[in-house]
Write a protein that holds these residues in place. Sequence first.
Motif, PDB file in Angstrom:
ATOM      1  N   THR A 123       0.874  -1.119  -0.137  1.00  0.00           N
ATOM      2  CA  THR A 123       0.072   0.012   0.056  1.00  0.00           C
ATOM      3  C   THR A 123       0.865   1.278  -0.058  1.00  0.00           C
ATOM      4  OG1 THR A 123      -1.743  -1.283   1.216  1.00  0.00           O
ATOM      5  CG2 THR A 123      -1.824   1.295   1.265  1.00  0.00           C
TER       6      THR A 123
ATOM      7  N   THR B 239       0.684   5.436   0.150  1.00  0.00           N
ATOM      8  CA  THR B 239      -0.037   6.525   0.696  1.00  0.00           C
ATOM      9  C   THR B 239       0.741   7.863   0.291  1.00  0.00           C
ATOM     10  OG1 THR B 239      -1.038   5.287   2.512  1.00  0.00           O
ATOM     11  CG2 THR B 239      -1.175   7.823   2.637  1.00  0.00           C
TER      12      THR B 239
ATOM     13  N   TYR C  35      -3.736  10.224   0.206  1.00  0.00           N
ATOM     14  CA  TYR C  35      -4.452   9.230  -0.514  1.00  0.00           C
ATOM     15  C   TYR C  35      -3.736   8.002  -0.847  1.00  0.00           C
ATOM     16  CZ  TYR C  35      -7.001  13.691  -1.960  1.00  0.00           C
ATOM     17  OH  TYR C  35      -7.740  14.954  -1.982  1.00  0.00           O
ATOM     18  N   SER C  36      -4.413   6.749  -0.963  1.00  0.00           N
ATOM     19  CA  SER C  36      -3.790   5.507  -0.908  1.00  0.00           C
ATOM     20  C   SER C  36      -4.014   4.471  -2.205  1.00  0.00           C
ATOM     21  CB  SER C  36      -3.982   4.909   0.538  1.00  0.00           C
ATOM     22  OG  SER C  36      -3.557   5.568   1.461  1.00  0.00           O
TER      23      SER C  36
END
Length: 205
Positions: A69, A71, A75-76
Amino acid sequence: DDPTGPGNAPAPVTLARIAVERMDLHAPDIGLWPHPLEELPDGYNYVGWNNWMWIKSPNPNTWGPITKTVTQSGYSITATAAVTHLTWEMGNGDTKECDKGTEHPEHRTRDEKSPDCGYVYHQRGDFTVTATAHWVINWRGLGKNGTIQMDLTSQVHTSVVEVVAVNVPNGKYNRSYPTPTPSPNPTGTPAPRTTTNTAAEGLLC
């Protein structure tokens, strides 16, 4: 195209590519039996012999699945990568599609077929064996989703020779051994197979 996200959000595909970079994906570590020249420089492969092909010690970085993930500015994007299948190129124009294969048991020396990923050479020669892992990375975030495809490749080499059967007149035993003549073509292109019958000496080549 690299569509931007809402407002000042970073582009989703850009974040997805960053996630893939952080996965640190690697080309597969090839397992081959008979052993490739990289492992046994003086070793031979044999015409008509069952080759086993597999991926050594598959892990998330060489086979998947692996998830990252990323970020940025709040926002990811989350991306998950995995190998869907392998393409083996045998160096003579033949190809084979496999999963990760089964490792050849070290204690076995008889000519047995691989249960799921094998090959037989029918001509002698020096061949480059190439394994290509086909990765599919699915990503999702910022209200979007997509797919990235990636191929990672590794190679080994094998020298295929013919086996001569020696028939002893008293019939006590038969012995097989590789022909002493080396492969005439180091380029990986199969050489024409020659057949010689010498009845007086009891040799079949």
